[in-house]
Design a protein around this motif. Structure first.
Motif: not given
Length: 259
Positions: A136-137, A143-145, A148-149
């Motif tokens: 998932i992570y 990456n483009t959310c 931040a991850k």
């Protein structure tokens, strides 16, 4: 009189729906039955005269694939699709990948219903020891959310789903509706339930009893303030819809697992 019509859709059956496992943020394609559900949904919407100007989906494949198939069946493949993680399914934390029926045998049906349906209860969080954590992570779709991850959720209640969904609803989707765009949201059971709770004012207690089957479009007729003028309607054969609802509800029953 309604001013706007909004159609919500839980994606067609996925591979882990068929296996009765908590899928959540693990990416899954539709099963063969799920493909048929999506195509049948598109045919129904076409027969009923629906047309769309824009479609919103999550960034999970089963949501996107459902939108593609619905638009194909409607002859509206050209309609633009916008995607956001904020429409993702609820994050089920450490429950991801587990079989619901086995969980009911081990923890009781009531506890599984609380984990699945309650508004404020979060399952145990996922951590790096979980077999699907890195799948998932480390997925580059995140990456483009717009956060931040390392700020992405590790578990969610339905309350948290609504809180991360609302900014996207208010800032992105609502303006399109008020412009007169005809909107389809092809998302997930819990993101759709969260939005229905918000729009219809469903109580924290009552939302536990709202079940949305896969591949069944939900119609909301809204006034100029985006308030529903009547309860939402599940479109299609009502006998088949009730059978599909019962099938979803029975997933949390303590029966021997076949998987």
């Amino acid at each position: 009189m309604s001013k706007y019509a909004l159609v919500l859709l839980r994606h067609g059956e996925g591979a882990w729906n068929k296996e009765n496992r908590f899928c959540s943020w693990v990416d899954q394609k539709l099963s063969s039955d799920g493909v048929k559900e999506a195509l049948d949904c598109g045919k129904l919407l076409k027969e009923l005269g629906y047309e769309f100007d824009i479609v919103f989906t999550s960034i999970l494949s089963r949501s996107i694939q459902t939108a593609w198939l619905v638009l194909e069946a409607m002859g509206q493949e050209w309609v633009p699709i916008e995607k956001s993680w904020r429409l993702n399914e609820r994050h089920y934390g450490a429950l991801i990948g587990l079989n619901r029926a086995e969980m009911a045998l081990n923890h009781g049906e009531e506890q599984v219903k609380i984990w699945r349906r309650s508004y404020g209860v979060m399952p145990p969080p996922i951590d790096e020891s979980h077999p699907y954590f890195f799948e998932i992570y480390n997925d580059r779709r995140y990456n483009t959310c717009d956060i931040a991850k390392d700020e992405l959720p590790r578990t969610e209640s339905l309350k948290e789903v609504l809180e991360r969904l609302l900014p996207y609803w208010e800032d992105i989707i609502v303006p399109k509706i008020k412009e007169g765009r005809r909107v389809l949201i092809s998302a997930h059971g819990n993101s759709s339930r969260a939005l229905l709770k918000h729009l219809e004012g469903i109580s924290d207690e009552e939302i536990a009893n709202l079940t949305l089957p896969t591949g069944v479009p939900v119609l909301l007729e809204l006034d100029e303030n985006l308030h529903p003028i009547k309860p939402h309607e599940l479109l299609g054969d009502q006998g088949a819809i009730q059978a599909a609802i019962k099938k979803v509800e029975d997933q949390g029953k303590a029966v021997a697992s076949k998987t």
